[in-house]
Design a protein around this motif. Structure first.
Motif, mmCIF file in Angstrom:
data_model
loop_
_atom_site.group_PDB
_atom_site.id
_atom_site.type_symbol
_atom_site.label_atom_id
_atom_site.label_comp_id
_atom_site.label_asym_id
_atom_site.label_seq_id
_atom_site.Cartn_x
_atom_site.Cartn_y
_atom_site.Cartn_z
ATOM 1 N N GLU A 61 -26.059 14.896 -35.818
ATOM 2 C CA GLU A 61 -27.283 15.878 -35.577
ATOM 3 C C GLU A 61 -27.528 15.881 -34.078
ATOM 4 O O GLU A 61 -28.101 16.925 -34.093
ATOM 5 C CB GLU A 61 -28.383 14.912 -36.418
ATOM 6 N N ALA A 62 -27.644 14.965 -33.673
ATOM 7 C CA ALA A 62 -27.762 15.196 -32.096
ATOM 8 C C ALA A 62 -27.041 15.805 -31.330
ATOM 9 O O ALA A 62 -27.604 16.610 -30.397
ATOM 10 C CB ALA A 62 -27.796 13.664 -31.403
ATOM 11 N N ASN A 63 -25.810 16.078 -31.987
ATOM 12 C CA ASN A 63 -24.858 17.108 -31.308
ATOM 13 C C ASN A 63 -24.601 18.358 -32.041
ATOM 14 O O ASN A 63 -23.908 19.352 -31.539
ATOM 15 C CB ASN A 63 -23.201 16.560 -31.143
ATOM 16 N N ASP A 64 -25.827 18.616 -33.068
ATOM 17 C CA ASP A 64 -25.619 19.770 -33.918
ATOM 18 C C ASP A 64 -26.354 20.963 -33.124
ATOM 19 O O ASP A 64 -27.424 20.782 -32.876
ATOM 20 C CB ASP A 64 -26.483 19.432 -35.147
ATOM 21 N N VAL A 65 -25.624 21.955 -32.500
ATOM 22 C CA VAL A 65 -26.264 22.960 -31.797
ATOM 23 C C VAL A 65 -27.030 23.896 -32.657
ATOM 24 O O VAL A 65 -27.931 24.510 -31.793
ATOM 25 C CB VAL A 65 -25.230 23.902 -31.018
ATOM 26 N N SER A 66 -26.993 23.734 -33.696
ATOM 27 C CA SER A 66 -27.651 24.890 -34.776
ATOM 28 C C SER A 66 -28.944 24.000 -35.424
ATOM 29 O O SER A 66 -29.619 24.395 -36.375
ATOM 30 C CB SER A 66 -26.833 25.301 -35.696
ATOM 31 N N LYS A 67 -29.154 22.727 -35.255
ATOM 32 C CA LYS A 67 -30.109 21.846 -35.855
ATOM 33 C C LYS A 67 -31.462 22.675 -36.158
ATOM 34 O O LYS A 67 -31.841 22.454 -37.239
ATOM 35 C CB LYS A 67 -30.252 20.468 -35.217
ATOM 36 N N ASN A 68 -31.947 23.491 -35.170
ATOM 37 C CA ASN A 68 -33.096 24.322 -35.426
ATOM 38 C C ASN A 68 -32.915 25.533 -35.984
ATOM 39 O O ASN A 68 -33.988 26.306 -36.388
ATOM 40 C CB ASN A 68 -33.826 24.337 -34.109
ATOM 41 N N ASP A 69 -31.559 25.983 -36.268
ATOM 42 C CA ASP A 69 -31.481 27.303 -36.980
ATOM 43 C C ASP A 69 -31.380 27.222 -38.449
ATOM 44 O O ASP A 69 -31.098 28.401 -39.045
ATOM 45 C CB ASP A 69 -30.479 27.925 -36.292
ATOM 46 N N TYR A 70 -31.365 26.159 -39.133
ATOM 47 C CA TYR A 70 -31.474 26.018 -40.648
ATOM 48 C C TYR A 70 -32.039 25.030 -41.002
ATOM 49 O O TYR A 70 -32.565 24.099 -40.473
ATOM 50 C CB TYR A 70 -29.631 26.078 -41.012
#
Length: 580
Positions: A61-70
C-alpha cells in the motif's frame, strides 16, 4: 457430625490424567501435553504468517502509486483521494460518442479527459497488468481499459477485476481510438483508458438474475427455466424476470421499451394539443360502480366502500356537458377481469379523448381524427425512436409495422369484416362479437389485401357495445321485438390484428340515454348511485359527441412485436401479481 469433624472429600481424578509415581497427584498425560504444544506452535505460525502478510500489504500500500485513484466511496461520495473541492463535471456517454465522431483528438497520446458515471456490465482481467471493463450508461456501452504503468499500479488493475457486475462506478478516463473497432459495445470507435476508478455503490456478487440473461427473448408461455441449447446460458422465464423487475429493467432493450412508451404518450398529447384538446384528470375513486357495475375493484374507504374506475368514460362525457368540448387524459385504468392472457392487465394506462361533433349526424369526423392521431404516433415512433425500436426488435424479431398512406387507412364495416372471415372459411356469426383468434385472422386478411397492419372496424352490432353507445339510425328500431338488434355508431382500431382502441358516438340526450339503459342487453338503472349524476348532467343540455379509449401498453406491445403485454408495464398487475 460437625462440619469440622467431616471426613476429607475424595479427590476427583480427571480421566485424561495418569497417576504419578509414588502414588501422588495425577498430572496431564504425555499425549495431552504434546497436543497442546502442537496447537501452540500452530497458532504462533499463523500469527507470524498474518503479521508478515500485514507487513507485506502495508508495504504494498505504501508503494501503491494509485492508492488514491481507486476504491469505494463512502455513503456521502467521499474518498481520501478526492479533494473536497474537486467538482469535475460529469459527461454522458452519448455526448462523448457524438463529440468524438471524428476520432482525430482521440488518436492523440494524451487524448481528451472525461469523467462519467456508469454501470459495470462486466470486467475481466487479461493479465496482472491489464484488464478490460464494459461500462454501460442508458443505451450506450463503451470498452474501458485498465493498464498498469508507472502511474497506474497492478493493485488498481486487480481492483477493477474484483468489482461485481451491476455496481455503479465513477470513472476518470482518457478517450482514445482503439486499434480495431470494439464490436461488443455500442460505442465502437472509442474506448476509455481509465485513470481513476471509484465504486459509488457495490452490487452483491450473487444476484438472483443476471442482466445479460434478461437481454434475451422470453421463452414460450409455460416453458420451464432451462439451459439454452446454444450457449448453455439459462433461459429465464417471464415470472422470474418480473419477480426481480428492478434488475430486469436494467436490460438495454427494456430501457428502450419504456423510452418508446413515454414517446407514445408524448406524441398523443402533442397531436391532440394542436387540435385544441384540453388535458384533464378524472377521479379514479368512485362511490358506486359505474358502466353497469361489472369488473370493478372494491376498496375500503373510511369505514365504507369505494370502487376503482374502469375508465374515465363517464367523466369525459360529463365534461362535454360542461362545455369542455375537446378533452384528453392519460391515466390509470382498472379492470377486475380474471383474464390471465398475454394481452390483459388489471391495471393499465389509458389514452382517452372525447370531443363534440360539429355535425351531429357525422361521427366519422372523430374516426378520421383518431386515424390521423394514430398515424402521427406511428410516424413519430419511426422518426424519433428508430434506435430504440431497432434495439428491441433485434431481440423480439418481428416484421416492420406496415402503415397505410395518410387518408387511406383501411376502414371496414363490421359486416365487411365478417364477410372476409367467412370467405376465408371461418365459422362466425353475423352479429357475434369477434374472438381474439378471429380478430387476428382478420388482421392477417387485411394486411394481405390492403398492405396495412393498422385498420379500423366500424359499425359494430349494438348488442355488444355499452349502454351509452349511439345506435345506428339506419338499423335501430327495425325489430320491434329486439331493441338491441342492428348496428351502432361504434368502432375499434387494430394493430397486427389486435384491438388497441374502442370508441363510439355517445348518446347525448338524457331521455334517450335512460331508455337505452333500461332496454340494454344488460339493463342498468338510471337512478343507480353510480350513474344518476352522469344521467343528470345531460338534463342540462349537451353537444353531440364521440371519442375513444386506447390502451397504451397494447400500442407498445404490438408496435415492437412483444410476446406479452406485461413487458410493456413497469410493474405489471394481473390477477396473480401485486408485487413488486
Amino acid at each position: 457430625m460437625s462440619e469440622n469433624n467431616a471426613p476429607p472429600a475424595e479427590k476427583v481424578v480427571p480421566l485424561t490424567e495418569e497417576p504419578k509415581e509414588g502414588g501422588g497427584e495425577k498430572g496431564p498425560s504425555k499425549g495431552a501435553l504434546k497436543k497442546a504444544q502442537k496447537e501452540k506452535e500452530k497458532a504462533e505460525k499463523a500469527a507470524a504468517r498474518k503479521a508478515a502478510e500485514d507487513a507485506q500489504k502495508k508495504q504494498a500500500e505504501a508503494n501503491d502509486v494509485s492508492k488514491n485513484d481507486y476504491g469505494e466511496l463512502d455513503p456521502f461520495g467521499r474518498h481520501p483521494g478526492i479533494p473536497s473541492n474537486d467538482k469535475v463535471p460529469r459527461v454522458k456517454l452519448a455526448a462523448v460518442a457524438e463529440q468524438f465522431q471524428d476520432t482525430t483528438h482521440a488518436e492523440e497520446n494524451d487524448g481528451p479527459h472525461v469523467v462519467f458515471t456508469a454501470t459495470v456490465a462486466n470486467s475481466r482481467g487479461q493479465s496482472a497488468k491489464l484488464a478490460f471493463m464494459e461500462l454501460e450508461q442508458e443505451y450506450n456501452t463503451i470498452q474501458a481499459v485498465v493498464a498498469a504503468s508507472d502511474t497506474l499500479s497492478r493493485q488498481m488493475v486487480k481492483f477493477s477485476t474484483s468489482i461485481p457486475s451491476q455496481s455503479r462506478v465513477v470513472v476518470h478516463a482518457v478517450i482514445k481510438k482503439p486499434k480495431e473497432p470494439v464490436k461488443s459495445t455500442t460505442i465502437q470507435n472509442l474506448e476509455a483508458h481509465i485513470k481513476k476508478l471509484y465504486i459509488v455503490c457495490k452490487a452483491d456478487a450473487q444476484l438472483p438474475l443476471q442482466v445479460a440473461d434478461a437481454e434475451r427473448p422470453i421463452p414460450v408461455e409455460g416453458e420451464e427455466e432451462q439451459k439454452g441449447e446454444d450457449d448453455g446460458r439459462p433461459i429465464v422465464t417471464l415470472n422470474t424476470r418480473l419477480n426481480n423487475r428492478t434488475i430486469d429493467l436494467r436490460a438495454r432493450h427494456n430501457q428502450a421499451i419504456f423510452g418508446i412508451k413515454a414517446g407514445v404518450a408524448e406524441l398523443f398529447r402533442e397531436f391532440l394539443k394542436t387540435h385544441a384538446f384540453k388535458e384533464i384528470q378524472s377521479p379514479a375513486l368512485l362511490g358506486a360502480p359505474s358502466e353497469g357495475g361489472a369488473n370493478v375493484f372494491e376498496v375500503s374507504y373510511f369505514g365504507g366502500k369505494a370502487y376503482l374506475a374502469q375508465s374515465p368514460q363517464l367523466y369525459k362525457q360529463m365534461l362535454i356537458t360542461s362545455n369542455f368540448l375537446r378533452v384528453m387524459e392519460v391515466g390509470p385504468v382498472f379492470r377486475a377481469e380474471n383474464s390471465n392472457t398475454a394481452r390483459h392487465l388489471t391495471e393499465f394506462t389509458g389514452l382517452d379523448m372525447e370531443m363534440e361533433l360539429l355535425d351531429e349526424t357525422n361521427y366519422h369526423e372523430v374516426v378520421s381524427l383518431l386515424e390521423n392521431l394514430m398515424l402521427y404516433i406511428f410516424n413519430g415512433l419511426r422518426t424519433r425512436y428508430s434506435k430504440e425500436t431497432d434495439l428491441v426488435r433485434s431481440i423480439y424479431h418481428v416484421e416492420d409495422f406496415k402503415l397505410p398512406e395518410a387518408g387511406k387507412v383501411p376502414r371496414l364495416t363490421f359486416a365487411e369484416g365478417i364477410a372476409m372471415l367467412k370467405e376465408d372459411g371461418v365459422d362466425v356469426g353475423e352479429m357475434d362479437d369477434l374472438s381474439t383468434p378471429d380478430e387476428k385472422r382478420l388482421g392477417a386478411l387485411v394486411l394481405k389485401k390492403y398492405g396495412s397492419d393498422f385498420y379500423v372496424l366500424d359499425k359494430y352490432p349494438l348488442a355488444v357495445r355499452p349502454f351509452y353507445t349511439m345506435p345506428d339510425p339506419a338499423t335501430y328500431g327495425q325489430d320491434a321485438s329486439n331493441p338491441n338488434a342492428g348496428y351502432s355508431n361504434s368502432y375499434d382500431f387494430f394493430m397486427r390484428g389486435q384491438e388497441i382502441m374502442s370508441g363510439a358516438q355517445r348518446i347525448h340526450q338524457a331521455a334517450f340515454l335512460e331508455k337505452r339503459m333500461r332496454e340494454h342487453v344488460s339493463p342498468v338503472d338510471p337512478n343507480n348511485p353510480g350513474l344518476k349524476d352522469y344521467v343528470s348532467a345531460f338534463k342540462a343540455g349537451c353537444n353531440a359527441h364521440a371519442g375513444g379509449g386506447i390502451g397504451l401498453e397494447r400500442i407498445v406491445m404490438l408496435w415492437l412485436g412483444l410476446p406479452n403485454v406485461r413487458l410493456a408495464s413497469l410493474f405489471p398487475r394481473d390477477p396473480t401479481r401485486l408485487a413488486p
